[in-house]
Design a protein around this motif. Structure first.
Motif, short mmCIF file in Angstrom:
data_model
loop_
_atom_site.label_atom_id
_atom_site.label_comp_id
_atom_site.label_asym_id
_atom_site.label_seq_id
_atom_site.Cartn_x
_atom_site.Cartn_y
_atom_site.Cartn_z
N MET A 1 0.85 -1.17 0.00
CA MET A 1 0.00 0.00 0.00
C MET A 1 0.90 1.23 0.00
N ILE A 2 0.56 2.17 -0.80
CA ILE A 2 1.29 3.43 -0.84
C ILE A 2 0.45 4.47 -0.11
N ILE A 3 1.06 5.12 0.85
CA ILE A 3 0.38 6.17 1.60
C ILE A 3 1.06 7.49 1.27
N ILE A 4 0.27 8.44 0.75
CA ILE A 4 0.81 9.74 0.41
C ILE A 4 -0.05 10.83 1.03
N GLY A 5 0.53 11.98 1.20
CA GLY A 5 -0.22 13.12 1.72
C GLY A 5 0.70 14.28 1.96
N ASP A 6 0.12 15.43 2.27
CA ASP A 6 0.93 16.62 2.49
C ASP A 6 1.10 16.94 3.98
N LYS A 25 4.38 -3.42 7.69
CA LYS A 25 5.80 -3.12 7.70
C LYS A 25 6.01 -1.85 6.87
N ASP A 26 6.64 -0.86 7.45
CA ASP A 26 6.92 0.39 6.76
C ASP A 26 8.20 0.22 5.95
N LEU A 27 8.10 0.33 4.64
CA LEU A 27 9.26 0.16 3.76
C LEU A 27 9.94 1.47 3.43
N GLY A 28 9.51 2.56 4.06
CA GLY A 28 10.16 3.85 3.83
C GLY A 28 9.65 4.54 2.59
N HIS A 29 10.48 5.42 2.06
CA HIS A 29 10.10 6.19 0.88
C HIS A 29 9.97 5.29 -0.34
N LEU A 30 8.99 5.61 -1.15
CA LEU A 30 8.71 4.85 -2.36
C LEU A 30 9.84 5.03 -3.37
N SER A 31 10.36 3.92 -3.91
CA SER A 31 11.38 4.02 -4.94
C SER A 31 11.05 3.16 -6.17
N TYR A 32 10.30 2.07 -5.98
CA TYR A 32 9.94 1.20 -7.10
C TYR A 32 8.60 0.56 -6.79
N PHE A 33 7.67 0.63 -7.75
CA PHE A 33 6.34 0.07 -7.55
C PHE A 33 5.74 -0.29 -8.89
N LEU A 34 5.41 -1.56 -9.09
CA LEU A 34 4.75 -2.04 -10.31
C LEU A 34 5.44 -1.56 -11.59
#
Length: 150
Positions: A1-6, A25-34
């Motif tokens: 799941m990607i969680i984004i917001g300001d 589990k928090d994988l940190g900042h998004l770097s690669y997805f699909l």
């Protein structure tokens, strides 16, 4: 799941809520997805599909092929008939489907991909040649992508 917001506090509260309901589990900042590679900068996000495109070129056996300047030949006239039908159209369909997904970050190939996607039901050798042309163009422009400012 990607969680984004300001609002970082809202994000933290939401992640805490989720952790109370589920094992997460928090994988940190998004770097690669699909198949999307995401790079952050102070100006925003840079999104590419370079690895996805390279894997596609490998699947088609074109990693060592020459590149072309356009994604479809100007004189290409694709029709449902003419030339030899493909004996096994599954690779054609896989490549076209992958190219459709690649248009997320490569709108420059959208027209050509639209043209070849019209022949998925009964592809012929001329349609496959057009797909190979798109892929050779892609190889020459592999590191292009879209820049999304946040």
């Amino acid at each position: 799941m990607i969680i984004i917001g300001d609002d970082l506090n809202d994000i933290q509260e939401f992640k805490y809520f989720l952790s109370q309901q589920f094992e997460i589990k928090d994988l940190g900042h998004l770097s690669y997805f699909l198949g999307l590679e995401i790079t952050r900068s102070i100006d925003g996000l840079y999104i590419t599909q370079a690895k996805y495109a390279f894997d596609l070129l490998s699947r088609a056996g074109l990693t060592n092929s020459k590149t072309v300047d356009t994604s479809i030949e100007l004189k290409a006239h694709l029709t449902p008939s003419g030339r030899k039908p493909l004996s096994n159209p599954s690779l054609y369909r896989q490549l076209v489907g992958s190219l459709v997904y690649l248009t997320v970050t490569r709108p420059d190939i959208s027209y050509a991909v639209h043209q070849v996607s019209q022949y998925l039901s009964a592809p012929r050798s001329i349609h496959y040649a057009a797909v190979l042309c798109i892929l050779r163009y892609l190889k020459g422009t592999l590191f292009h992508g879209l820049f999304y400012s946040v």
